[in-house]
Design a protein around this motif. Structure first.
Motif, PDB file in Angstrom:
ATOM      1  N   PRO A  10      24.145  -4.993 -29.608  1.00  0.00           N
ATOM      2  CA  PRO A  10      24.948  -5.579 -30.684  1.00  0.00           C
ATOM      3  C   PRO A  10      24.598  -4.925 -32.013  1.00  0.00           C
ATOM      4  O   PRO A  10      23.637  -4.164 -32.119  1.00  0.00           O
ATOM      5  CB  PRO A  10      24.512  -7.044 -30.662  1.00  0.00           C
ATOM      6  CG  PRO A  10      23.064  -6.966 -30.246  1.00  0.00           C
ATOM      7  CD  PRO A  10      22.967  -5.804 -29.278  1.00  0.00           C
ATOM      8  N   SER A  33      25.413 -20.210 -34.511  1.00  0.00           N
ATOM      9  CA  SER A  33      26.638 -19.649 -33.933  1.00  0.00           C
ATOM     10  C   SER A  33      27.799 -19.729 -34.917  1.00  0.00           C
ATOM     11  O   SER A  33      28.602 -18.785 -35.038  1.00  0.00           O
ATOM     12  CB  SER A  33      26.996 -20.387 -32.643  1.00  0.00           C
ATOM     13  OG  SER A  33      25.971 -20.236 -31.679  1.00  0.00           O
ATOM     14  N   THR A  42      29.155  -7.786 -34.203  1.00  0.00           N
ATOM     15  CA  THR A  42      28.629  -8.236 -32.920  1.00  0.00           C
ATOM     16  C   THR A  42      27.175  -8.642 -33.093  1.00  0.00           C
ATOM     17  O   THR A  42      26.439  -8.068 -33.894  1.00  0.00           O
ATOM     18  CB  THR A  42      28.727  -7.119 -31.870  1.00  0.00           C
ATOM     19  OG1 THR A  42      28.032  -5.959 -32.339  1.00  0.00           O
ATOM     20  CG2 THR A  42      30.178  -6.768 -31.596  1.00  0.00           C
ATOM     21  N   ASP A  44      23.625 -10.950 -31.150  1.00  0.00           N
ATOM     22  CA  ASP A  44      23.007 -11.800 -30.145  1.00  0.00           C
ATOM     23  C   ASP A  44      21.772 -12.442 -30.759  1.00  0.00           C
ATOM     24  O   ASP A  44      21.401 -12.158 -31.902  1.00  0.00           O
ATOM     25  CB  ASP A  44      22.686 -11.030 -28.849  1.00  0.00           C
ATOM     26  CG  ASP A  44      21.582 -10.001 -29.027  1.00  0.00           C
ATOM     27  OD1 ASP A  44      21.111  -9.784 -30.169  1.00  0.00           O
ATOM     28  OD2 ASP A  44      21.188  -9.375 -28.022  1.00  0.00           O
ATOM     29  N   ASP A  67      26.269 -19.651 -23.460  1.00  0.00           N
ATOM     30  CA  ASP A  67      26.646 -18.740 -24.538  1.00  0.00           C
ATOM     31  C   ASP A  67      26.171 -17.331 -24.208  1.00  0.00           C
ATOM     32  O   ASP A  67      24.966 -17.085 -24.086  1.00  0.00           O
ATOM     33  CB  ASP A  67      26.012 -19.211 -25.858  1.00  0.00           C
ATOM     34  CG  ASP A  67      26.511 -18.416 -27.055  1.00  0.00           C
ATOM     35  OD1 ASP A  67      27.131 -17.361 -26.865  1.00  0.00           O
ATOM     36  OD2 ASP A  67      26.269 -18.860 -28.198  1.00  0.00           O
ATOM     37  N   HIS A  69      25.868 -14.863 -26.027  1.00  0.00           N
ATOM     38  CA  HIS A  69      25.123 -14.258 -27.120  1.00  0.00           C
ATOM     39  C   HIS A  69      23.617 -14.488 -27.004  1.00  0.00           C
ATOM     40  O   HIS A  69      22.847 -13.875 -27.747  1.00  0.00           O
ATOM     41  CB  HIS A  69      25.590 -14.821 -28.471  1.00  0.00           C
ATOM     42  CG  HIS A  69      26.992 -14.463 -28.835  1.00  0.00           C
ATOM     43  ND1 HIS A  69      28.064 -15.279 -28.571  1.00  0.00           N
ATOM     44  CD2 HIS A  69      27.504 -13.353 -29.433  1.00  0.00           C
ATOM     45  CE1 HIS A  69      29.170 -14.714 -28.998  1.00  0.00           C
ATOM     46  NE2 HIS A  69      28.874 -13.540 -29.518  1.00  0.00           N
ATOM     47  N   SER A 318      20.941 -10.980 -23.192  1.00  0.00           N
ATOM     48  CA  SER A 318      22.244 -11.555 -23.516  1.00  0.00           C
ATOM     49  C   SER A 318      23.336 -10.851 -22.723  1.00  0.00           C
ATOM     50  O   SER A 318      23.100  -9.801 -22.115  1.00  0.00           O
ATOM     51  CB  SER A 318      22.521 -11.423 -25.019  1.00  0.00           C
ATOM     52  OG  SER A 318      22.551 -10.051 -25.373  1.00  0.00           O
ATOM     53  N   ILE A 320      26.534 -10.088 -24.098  1.00  0.00           N
ATOM     54  CA  ILE A 320      27.625  -9.865 -25.056  1.00  0.00           C
ATOM     55  C   ILE A 320      28.430  -8.638 -24.683  1.00  0.00           C
ATOM     56  O   ILE A 320      27.948  -7.710 -24.057  1.00  0.00           O
ATOM     57  CB  ILE A 320      27.075  -9.701 -26.498  1.00  0.00           C
ATOM     58  CG1 ILE A 320      26.184  -8.469 -26.599  1.00  0.00           C
ATOM     59  CG2 ILE A 320      26.355 -10.935 -26.958  1.00  0.00           C
ATOM     60  CD1 ILE A 320      25.928  -8.036 -28.016  1.00  0.00           C
TER      61      ILE A 320
END
Length: 324
Positions: A10, A33, A42, A44, A67, A69, A318, A320
């Motif tokens: 990210p 969040s 982006t 995390d 989630d 992230h 994560s 993502i």
């Protein structure tokens, strides 16, 4: 360092060391969040469980499942906040910047937006500087104020900003430099300053702790202050040297007074209280000096063992998608 496979990188990573934060973690993540969704990059978050004795890791697992992230890590035991923070920084994969923040909500996640706004070209560190410390006792505010001023004067060419904790945003370049520093006795506020690079401050008001009690009592804070001083300066040893020199000069002067007094007025029997006062004073100076030497020697002993800073028990990256 971690053996995790590298997830998709990210732009920003938020690192959150946690110890017994079960009651605040859900609220913290919801607020985090909401803030990160407005930044437009982006991101995390890496939650590091520092051997908590409650259900902190179970809450982390739930957040990670819900989630994409969220990345989580659990240390094999309690290593202390500075080591847990280092573990989170090791696990960070951000390409642009890394945010460090605690989960107790004393440092409001909403301030992250201000940190990112100040994170411009030519700036490697944006540190959150406390304008007010709501919820802290008068004694804690006074001692914290004195500590930061003392460290500013004692640090050997290290400009440590006052009223500033770990809450900050640092560039990938600054993080890469920081991760080269692997000493065991880690005073992270000092290490952040030691690596240098351009830095700016963002003022904010520190909030009261959202739930529970801090694990830092006054004894812990004293040891933390001692850690910071001995990690970044040999000033206490210099003071011991100068104090020993001063005592030696005073002893010579006092000895001369006794000699001349005896030659001029004879030698009355010396008093027991004055003799004991001198003995106890010199003994106290010697023990204090030995204690200072012992503090530095103990740190040398710990560093030469070359043990890893921490051991990971569990780690999940994560999920993502940078294209999302």
């Amino acid at each position: 360092m971690s053996d995790l496979p590298a997830p998709t990188a990210p732009a920003l990573t938020v690192v959150v060391p946690c110890f017994n934060e079960r009651d605040t973690l859900g609220t913290f993540h919801a607020r985090l969040s909401a803030v990160m969704a407005t930044i437009g990059r982006t991101w995390d978050v890496v939650y590091v469980d520092d051997g908590s004795g409650d259900d902190t890791f179970a809450v982390m697992t739930q957040l990670q499942a819900a989630d994409p992230h969220v990345a989580i890590a659990r240390l094999s035991r309690n290593f202390g906040k500075e080591i847990a923070l280092t573990a989170g920084l090791d696990l960070s994969r951000a390409t642009e910047g890394i945010v460090v923040i605690d989960a107790d909500l004393q440092d409001p996640p909403e301030v992250i937006a201000d940190l990112v706004a100040a994170f411009t070209d030519g700036v490697d560190t944006v540190y959150a500087q406390r304008r007010a410390r709501t919820g802290d006792s008068v004694a804690k505010r006074v001692t914290a104020h004195l500590f930061y001023r003392v460290m500013a004067r004692l640090g050997d060419r290290v400009a440590m900003p006052p009223d500033t904790g770990d809450f900050r945003l640092i560039s990938r370049r600054a993080l890469n430099a920081l991760l080269q520093l692997r000493e065991r006795h880690r005073f992270m506020k000092g290490l952040f300053a030691w690596v240098g690079f351009p830095a700016v401050a963002v003022l904010y008001d520190r909030a009261p702790r959202a739930a529970g009690r801090s694990s830092f009592n006054y004894w812990s804070l004293w040891n933390f202050a001692l850690e910071g001083i001995t990690s970044f300066t040999v000033w206490p040893l210099k003071v011991a040297t100068y104090l020993g020199l001063l005592v030696s000069v005073l002893s010579v002067l006092y000895g001369g007074k006794i000699v001349f007094g005896t030659l001029l007025f004879g030698n009355p029997v010396p008093g027991y209280p004055s003799l004991m006062s001198v003995i106890l004073f010199l003994g106290g100076i010697q023990l204090m000096t030995l204690g200072l030497i012992g503090e530095y020697l103990g740190r040398i002993f710990n560093e030469t063992k070359n043990r890893p800073l921490y051991i990971l028990r569990d780690a999940i990256p994560s999920r993502i998608d940078p294209a999302a």
